[in-house]
Enzyme design. Structure first.
Site, PDB file in Angstrom:
ATOM      1  N   ASP A  40     -51.501 -39.094   1.727  1.00 21.58           N
ATOM      2  CA  ASP A  40     -50.595 -39.220   2.686  1.00 21.58           C
ATOM      3  C   ASP A  40     -50.646 -37.845   3.189  1.00 21.58           C
ATOM      4  OD1 ASP A  40     -49.138 -41.721   1.443  1.00 21.58           O
ATOM      5  OD2 ASP A  40     -49.042 -39.895   0.170  1.00 21.58           O
ATOM      6  N   LYS A  61     -48.212 -41.505   7.392  1.00 23.89           N
ATOM      7  CA  LYS A  61     -48.012 -41.638   8.925  1.00 23.89           C
ATOM      8  C   LYS A  61     -48.093 -40.334   9.592  1.00 23.89           C
ATOM      9  CE  LYS A  61     -43.806 -44.220   7.575  1.00 23.89           C
ATOM     10  NZ  LYS A  61     -42.862 -43.759   6.879  1.00 23.89           N
ATOM     11  N   MET A 176     -34.492 -37.595   0.864  1.00 21.15           N
ATOM     12  CA  MET A 176     -34.761 -38.380   2.084  1.00 21.15           C
ATOM     13  C   MET A 176     -33.209 -38.568   2.567  1.00 21.15           C
ATOM     14  SD  MET A 176     -37.232 -41.352   0.621  1.00 21.15           S
ATOM     15  CE  MET A 176     -36.732 -41.424  -0.957  1.00 21.15           C
TER      16      MET A 176
HETATM   17  N1  SAH Z   1     -42.270 -37.810  -5.123  1.00 23.08           N
HETATM   18  C1  SAH Z   1     -41.570 -36.656  -4.314  1.00 23.08           C
HETATM   19  C2  SAH Z   1     -40.553 -37.330  -3.331  1.00 23.08           C
HETATM   20  C3  SAH Z   1     -40.774 -38.131  -2.355  1.00 23.08           C
HETATM   21  S1  SAH Z   1     -39.727 -38.685  -1.426  1.00 23.08           S
HETATM   22  C4  SAH Z   1     -41.301 -35.536  -5.152  1.00 23.08           C
HETATM   23  O1  SAH Z   1     -41.163 -35.759  -6.407  1.00 23.08           O
HETATM   24  O2  SAH Z   1     -40.866 -34.521  -4.523  1.00 23.08           O
HETATM   25  C5  SAH Z   1     -39.685 -37.628   0.030  1.00 23.08           C
HETATM   26  C6  SAH Z   1     -38.416 -36.420   0.086  1.00 23.08           C
HETATM   27  O3  SAH Z   1     -38.649 -35.665  -0.689  1.00 23.08           O
HETATM   28  C7  SAH Z   1     -38.122 -36.023   1.388  1.00 23.08           C
HETATM   29  O4  SAH Z   1     -37.726 -36.937   2.159  1.00 23.08           O
HETATM   30  C8  SAH Z   1     -37.485 -34.816   1.117  1.00 23.08           C
HETATM   31  O5  SAH Z   1     -36.136 -35.131   1.003  1.00 23.08           O
HETATM   32  C9  SAH Z   1     -38.135 -34.492  -0.245  1.00 23.08           C
HETATM   33  N2  SAH Z   1     -38.977 -33.305  -0.317  1.00 23.08           N
HETATM   34  C10 SAH Z   1     -40.368 -33.327  -0.542  1.00 23.08           C
HETATM   35  N3  SAH Z   1     -40.920 -32.028  -0.431  1.00 23.08           N
HETATM   36  C11 SAH Z   1     -40.020 -31.292   0.162  1.00 23.08           C
HETATM   37  C12 SAH Z   1     -39.908 -30.033   0.434  1.00 23.08           C
HETATM   38  N4  SAH Z   1     -41.070 -29.170   0.488  1.00 23.08           N
HETATM   39  N5  SAH Z   1     -38.734 -29.554   0.752  1.00 23.08           N
HETATM   40  C13 SAH Z   1     -37.795 -30.339   1.112  1.00 23.08           C
HETATM   41  N6  SAH Z   1     -37.524 -31.494   0.821  1.00 23.08           N
HETATM   42  C14 SAH Z   1     -38.939 -32.216   0.318  1.00 23.08           C
END
Ligand code: SAH
Length: 535
Positions: A40, A61, A176
């Protein structure tokens, strides 16, 4: 083996929270060995470079593009597995933390495709940590709880168990949730969380663009709005959000983005050198080689090798292709027994040694001008030179030899062509970056040939770094002055030039020469194994 004869495997690999170096060793090994990557929108393209041989399939996206539905992604993974492919499904953070990794596993299970889940560093922990917030801390927070903020107000209301969540004493982490910051903070306060509970919002955690605000439940919304905090972001609520455990070791190039251009060998080395100092370096335009071994002029030169007294090489590319041509034209090293060899640069000389040849003349400095001047005294009367090189080679060599009356054949053996990496993102990347680097005149040509008006304008805000005067002149011919010129033609020389430029902001820097103390003579690499100033 025919691809359909065997079943492949799908690895769900956690890509980590943003900083590409936060991928696991196991994830890296799987990427390196796979033949297909399904990904993605990633925070860093560098992860894709860990899978050099793989086909890359984008399913995320992107503005203006149709994005694949989860069911379609599941089907794609099954299809690729059935074709016998070794697939890495790369997912941000950890595949099982709000990544819909579970649904992908279920689809693979159903289809009987072998799979493995390789955990990643989740943003839920690493992003707060990067902003100095530990999710637990002795005597402060004995638990942490991760929740999606996305589904909170789908019907404009908080989920029924939200008050229970709010009553937890540990650290609350919302993924999110930025779009719902208001219902989250007001919901927490309504459920009894004191208004002075520490809170933080962190954008782009672990990445060079990281920004965050820290305050309390009462103030955080206004702070985030004022700072213009955007996605991706994480909201942290709880006593540990008051702590500040941010790294105190600062890399000298931390937070500096560099757009790199050049041959694969050179860009790889430069990017890794920049990363070592904390910069975010990315290749935007790669130089590839187009061979003219079949041309009449080249065939003619091989046919009369006996007549040449000198072979002059100005790049490692030329050396490599020349020896390839030797075999192609039914010759071998014995046909070069009588020839003396001149080379510009250590990379070129090193390449020659690979073929068992030492050099008779290498100029002190690594520029074509110096080679030309040196040749005048080295060449004996009557000796003819063969110069197999690219069409973009410096004319200074021809001019100097002509003036000295030295006979030569300047033969076009190859050309260098630019290959864009994600051209559609170039303008944005240039706008966000502090530096753009060029390691050869041909690199400059390839880059400027493909620029749109908007991309050209984006260069206004960037500092352009060139290796050597020849590269800087090529840049000037394209209407742009070099901001920094690295005098030492090597990866360390270029890195040092950027460092020095960054550390002396008050100096008048236009076109200043930056040298790398003490390393001048033996640090030459130019474009590494490939072309240099005279590519
Ligand atoms: N599987 C991922 C999460 C996916 S949901 C994990 O374990 O991290 C996606 C959300 O993760 C985003 O909307 C945000 O809230 C958070 N996120 C992912 N990377 C981020 C980053 N570098 N900085 C801030 N928020 C982050």
């Amino acid at each position: 083996m025919n691809k359909t004869d065997k079943t492949g495997a799908v690895y769900l690999v956690g890509a980590g929270p943003g900083d590409p170096e936060l991928i696991t060793v196991k994830g890296m090994i799987r990427l390196n060995g796979c033949d297909t990557v399904v990904y993605d929108s990633l925070s860093s393209d560098r992860l894709l470079e860990l899978a050099p041989r793989a086909e890359k399939i984008f399913v995320g996206k992107r503005a203006g593009c149709h994005s694949m539905k989860q069911e379609e992604i599941n089907e794609l993974l099954v299809k690729l597995g059935r074709e016998g492919r070794t697939v890495v499904r790369l997912k941000g953070g950890d595949p099982f933390v709000f990544g819909r990794g579970g649904e992908e596993v279920q689809a693979l299970q159903k289809a009987g495709i072998p799979y493995e889940v390789i955990s990643g560093v989740t943003s839920a922990v690493a992003v707060p940590a990067s902003a100095g917030i530990p999710v637990t801390h002795r005597a402060v927070s004995r638990s942490f709880h991760v929740m999606t903020g996305h589904t909170l107000s789908e019907e404009g209301t908080l989920p029924p168990d939200f008050p229970e969540f709010a009553r937890l004493s540990g650290t609350l982490v919302f993924l999110m949730g930025l779009g719902n910051l208001h219902p989250i903070v007001s919901g927490l306060m309504e459920a009894g969380k004191p208004a002075d509970t520490p809170a933080a919002v962190i954008e782009n955690g672990t990445l060079p663009q990281e920004r965050f605000v820290k305050g309390t439940l009462k103030t955080i919304e206004a702070l985030a709005e004022k700072a213009g905090i955007g996605t991706p972001a994480i909201i942290v609520v709880g006593e540990t959000a008051r702590l500040d455990m941010q790294a105190t070791v600062k890399q000298p190039l931390a937070g500096v983005s560099v757009c790199v251009t050049g041959t694969p060998g050179f860009t790889k080395k430069l990017i890794s050198s920049l990363h070592g100092l904390g910069a975010d370096g990315e290749c935007v335009c790669r130089l590839g080689v187009k061979s003219y071994l079949d041309s009449v002029a080249v065939a003619d030169a091989y046919g009369k090798l006996k007549e040449y007294g000198w072979l002059v090489f100005t790049s490692a590319n030329a050396v490599r292709l020349f020896f390839e041509g030797l075999g192609k034209y039914g010759l071998d090293c014995r046909s070069l027994g009588h020839v003396k060899i001149a080379a510009v640069g250590r990379g070129t000389a090193r390449e020659l040694r690979q073929y068992g040849f030492l050099t008779d003349y290498v100029p002190e400095r690594y520029q074509v001008e110096d080679l030309a001047k040196g040749l005048i005294s080295a060449v004996k009367p009557g000796e003819r030179l063969l110069i197999p090189r690219s069409s973009g080679g410096s004319r200074i060599l021809n001019k100097t030899l002509d003036e000295a009356g030295i006979p030569y054949d300047d033969v076009v053996l190859y050309d260098v062509e630019g290959q864009w990496r994600e051209k559609e993102r170039l303008e944005e990347r240039l706008k966000q970056s502090r530096y753009l680097t060029f390691a050869s005149g041909s690199g400059v040509e390839a880059f400027f040939d493909g620029l749109t008006e908007g991309e050209r304008k984006a260069l206004d805000g960037i500092r352009v770094v060139c290796i050597g005067d020849v590269t800087a002149r090529a840049l000037e011919a394209r209407g742009r002055k070099a901001d920094v010129i690295a005098e030492v033609f090597s990866v360390p020389g270029m890195t040092a030039a950027i460092l020095k430029d960054l550390m002396n902001p008050e100096e008048e820097k236009n076109g200043q020469i930056i040298s790398f103390p003490g390393k001048r003579k033996n640090s030459e690499e130019k474009e590494g194994k490939d072309d240099g100033n005279d590519s």
